[in-house]
Motif scaffolding. Structure first.
Motif, short mmCIF file in Angstrom:
data_model
loop_
_atom_site.label_atom_id
_atom_site.label_comp_id
_atom_site.label_asym_id
_atom_site.label_seq_id
_atom_site.Cartn_x
_atom_site.Cartn_y
_atom_site.Cartn_z
N SER A 1 -14.05 5.73 -6.98
CA SER A 1 -13.50 4.49 -6.25
C SER A 1 -14.58 4.22 -5.09
O SER A 1 -15.27 4.93 -4.40
CB SER A 1 -12.51 4.62 -5.54
OG SER A 1 -11.33 5.15 -6.22
N ILE B 1 -6.58 6.67 -6.27
CA ILE B 1 -7.69 5.93 -5.85
C ILE B 1 -8.37 6.72 -4.75
O ILE B 1 -9.61 6.79 -4.81
CB ILE B 1 -7.07 4.54 -5.48
CG1 ILE B 1 -6.96 3.69 -6.82
CG2 ILE B 1 -8.47 3.61 -4.79
CD1 ILE B 1 -6.38 2.14 -6.34
N LEU C 1 -4.36 -2.79 -10.04
CA LEU C 1 -5.01 -1.71 -9.41
C LEU C 1 -5.08 -0.30 -10.32
O LEU C 1 -6.16 0.20 -10.41
CB LEU C 1 -4.00 -1.01 -8.31
CG LEU C 1 -3.99 -1.77 -6.80
CD1 LEU C 1 -3.10 -1.01 -6.13
CD2 LEU C 1 -5.41 -1.62 -6.44
N GLU C 2 -4.34 -0.46 -11.36
CA GLU C 2 -4.80 0.54 -12.46
C GLU C 2 -5.51 0.38 -13.50
O GLU C 2 -6.20 1.22 -13.78
CB GLU C 2 -3.32 0.84 -12.96
CG GLU C 2 -2.18 1.35 -12.20
CD GLU C 2 -0.71 1.30 -12.64
OE1 GLU C 2 -0.59 0.83 -13.52
OE2 GLU C 2 0.36 2.51 -12.12
N LYS D 1 -9.89 -4.87 -8.58
CA LYS D 1 -8.98 -4.01 -7.61
C LYS D 1 -8.80 -4.11 -6.37
O LYS D 1 -7.68 -3.98 -5.32
CB LYS D 1 -9.36 -2.65 -8.27
CG LYS D 1 -9.03 -1.88 -9.54
CD LYS D 1 -9.57 -0.76 -9.88
CE LYS D 1 -9.23 -0.01 -10.98
NZ LYS D 1 -9.61 1.33 -11.22
N GLU D 2 -9.90 -4.54 -5.84
CA GLU D 2 -10.15 -4.54 -4.46
C GLU D 2 -9.34 -5.83 -3.86
O GLU D 2 -8.54 -5.88 -2.70
CB GLU D 2 -11.71 -4.84 -3.69
CG GLU D 2 -12.55 -3.64 -3.91
CD GLU D 2 -13.90 -3.84 -3.84
OE1 GLU D 2 -14.52 -4.79 -3.31
OE2 GLU D 2 -14.99 -2.97 -4.00
N LEU E 1 -12.62 -0.01 -1.65
CA LEU E 1 -11.20 0.32 -2.31
C LEU E 1 -10.42 1.31 -1.78
O LEU E 1 -9.38 1.32 -1.66
CB LEU E 1 -11.46 0.32 -3.78
CG LEU E 1 -10.30 0.46 -4.63
CD1 LEU E 1 -9.34 -0.54 -4.74
CD2 LEU E 1 -10.57 0.84 -6.15
N THR F 1 -0.54 5.52 -7.83
CA THR F 1 -1.77 4.95 -8.27
C THR F 1 -2.82 4.91 -6.73
O THR F 1 -3.80 5.18 -7.09
CB THR F 1 -1.34 3.48 -8.55
OG1 THR F 1 -0.75 3.52 -9.82
CG2 THR F 1 -2.60 2.76 -8.85
#
Length: 565
Positions: free
Chosen positions: A284, A278, A238-239, A246-247, A288, A274
């Motif tokens: 973003s 987002i 995610l980071e 990320k999704e 996401l 985090t």
């Protein structure tokens, strides 16, 4: 005569097979033998396809490793034979200690073997993935196919791992029986996939993430994912991952955080900050951001985490998200703000600001294209944050709240009408006499009465409650009585054949209406008075009281007429 590397390898595999076979006949300490057998099988599957690179032949460290594996396998076989003998009378503590040592040695061998592959001292003879089993294949064929894939994942080069994972993902999406084959029937199958989430090769990492996301969709295997340490690498992705990765990581975390225990794990790994970043990042993707909101909503189920979010500026983040053009983002923002305010009066007070109410009123505006679901959540927010004081109610009225509600009562679709009914009922319960009089002047009462005649019970009840509140005001009573058929319609709704329904509320409204002489006359003259009389005959106390008031009114009328003669 010295044995060749091939002969040493064959001997080691033979000893591993023998140890595995012996382990199946053990009767003592079954809890100790299960992980030992799993490790033996992992070593066998890792060694079975092994071959030697030309440059590595004669490598002393490899020969030493194979000899050590052989010695451990031989020792394991001897212990298995002892544990399979019912007459074993040796020390149990000593046997447990020996089994723990064997398990630790096997784990060390697995680690060292992986290192040999990584260094290229050993190479895999596997070149292509087995053909995918046909549709309807037996479970054994599926297990063999999955086992072959995991052999490549454990010892193959990056390219081989990527191809194997692509094949795995294909079958995982096609048939959920493969999910079981990976999670429940492959030794440390989930553990292998979780470790690959930190692989430095992007293609391997992303294919492993796809597989983990599929497995996370099955509640029965989420605990195994957590035990294998899936939360930290998902947060790292995610980071640092790309958009699609990320999704996928967020999707898996959304599923994992349906359990409060996992919520704590996400929070302890820095996941809250985090996710807030987002949600607040204009860069973003909407997908996401919405997934991040869903995870935070799951985390909000834990009071301590919810308060931590507020301390980290979550309210500002979601007020900003509320201004988004995406309906899904607005929904998440409103739901999270409601959760934050559920146990914090200070947040409620801080949110009674113009821009917040304007955002909410924009959603319930009849000219907007928002769904009934969005209007429902917006109305819940309005009620939670603004049905709290005369000042905040005045804010709503000045900005046209009542006009929007009245529009939906008159012209809205059924779902919107019912939302408006429930909202106006709650508004009436907290408003003062002047506000109720304003509603009477705007024309709420005829609409409430009309909707009383044609809606499900919940909606009728809300309409009846609102009407009862409005007719408590003298000016509204007079207006209601003067308009044709209003009193008749209320009495008609008291038909005993219609069941209880909203009769108690309607009788309460009639009690208010009969406080005036004109109201009593209208009730007395109605063709539906018989409904009230039948209720009185059925010993309904409110109906008897109303009839008594009407009767007293008749006596007074007769008395006044006689006095005038």
């Amino acid at each position: 005569m010295a044995r060749t590397e091939k002969e040493v390898l064959e001997q080691t595999l033979k000893l591993l097979n023998s140890a595995i076979s012996s382990s199946h006949s053990t009767r003592l300490f079954p809890a100790k033998w299960k992980p030992i057998r799993d490790k033996l099988e992992r070593l066998r599957s890792n060694l079975a396809p092994a071959s030697f690179d030309a440059d590595s032949r004669g490598n002393p460290s490899l020969a030493e490793l194979l000899e050590a594996i052989s010695a451990t396998a031989h020792c394991t076989k001897l212990l298995a034979q002892l544990c399979g003998d019912d007459s074993y009378g040796g020390g149990k503590l000593l046997m447990k200690s020996n089994l723990d040592l064997i398990a630790a040695s096997l784990e060390l061998h697995i680690k060292h073997l992986d290192e040999k592959y990584d260094l290229g001292i050993l190479i895999s003879s596997l070149s292509i993935v087995l053909s995918k089993p046909a549709v309807g294949a037996s479970r054994e064929d599926m297990r063999i196919y999955v086992r072959d894939i995991f052999s490549r994942l454990r010892i193959g080069c990056f390219e081989m791992k990527a191809r194997a994972l692509a094949s795995l993902n294909q079958v995982l999406h096609e048939d959920e029986r493969y999910v079981r084959a990976v999670a429940a029937e492959t030794t440390d199958g989930i553990g292998v996939l979780v470790k690959l989430l930190d692989c430095r090769e992007v293609m391997v990492k992303e294919e492993a993430l796809r597989a983990v996301s599929v497995i996370a969709g099955f509640e029965s295997y989420r605990g195994m994912l957590v035990m294998s340490g899936v939360i930290p690498p998902l947060i790292r992705i995610l980071e640092q991952g790309n958009g699609k990765a990320k999704e996928r990581a967020a999707h898996a975390l959304k599923l994992m955080t349906q359990s409060c225990d996992n919520a704590w794990l996400v929070s302890s790994q820095g996941g809250v900050l985090t996710l807030l970043r987002i949600c607040g990042d204009d860069g973003s993707s909407s997908k996401l951001a919405n997934l991040a909101c869903s995870i935070l909503r799951n985390l909000c189920g834990v009071g301590e985490i919810r308060r931590f979010m507020v301390e980290q500026g979550a309210v500002v983040v979601f007020l900003k998200l509320l201004r988004s053009k995406e309906e899904a983002s607005k929904l998440h923002a409103m739901e999270l703000l409601l959760m934050f305010a559920s146990d914090d009066e200070e947040i409620k007070k801080s949110l009674t600001r113009d821009e917040f109410i304007d955002s909410l009123l924009g959603i319930i505006n009849h000219e907007s294209l928002y769904s009934s679901k969005a209007r429902e959540i917006a109305l819940r927010c309005i009620e939670a944050f603004f049905f709290t004081s005369p000042a905040s109610l005045n804010q709503l009225v000045k900005r046209g709240f009542l006009h929007q509600i009245l529009f939906f009562l008159r012209n809205g679709e059924v779902a919107d009408q019912e939302l408006a009914l429930k909202s106006v009922s709650r508004f009436c319960s907290v408003s003062d006499q002047l506000m109720a009089q304003t509603m009477g002047d705007m024309g709420f009462m005829p609409e409430l009465l009309r909707l009383l005649q044609a809606r499900p019970f919940d909606a009728r009840e809300a309409a009846a409650e609102a009407l009862c509140s409005l007719v408590l005001v003298q000016k509204n009573r007079r207006k209601f009585i003067e308009e044709d058929h209003n009193v008749d319609n209320v009495l008609q709704l008291l038909d005993p054949r219609e069941g209880k329904g909203t009769k108690k509320l309607l009788l309460s409204a009639l009690m208010s209406l009969t406080d005036s002489s004109s109201g009593r006359k209208k009730v007395s003259a109605s063709i539906y008075l018989k409904n009230l009389e039948k209720l009185a005959e059925a010993e309904v106390a409110e109906a008897k009281k109303i009839l008594k008031k009407i009767s007293n009114n008749r006596f007074r009328s007769i008395f006044e007429a006689l006095r005038g003669m």
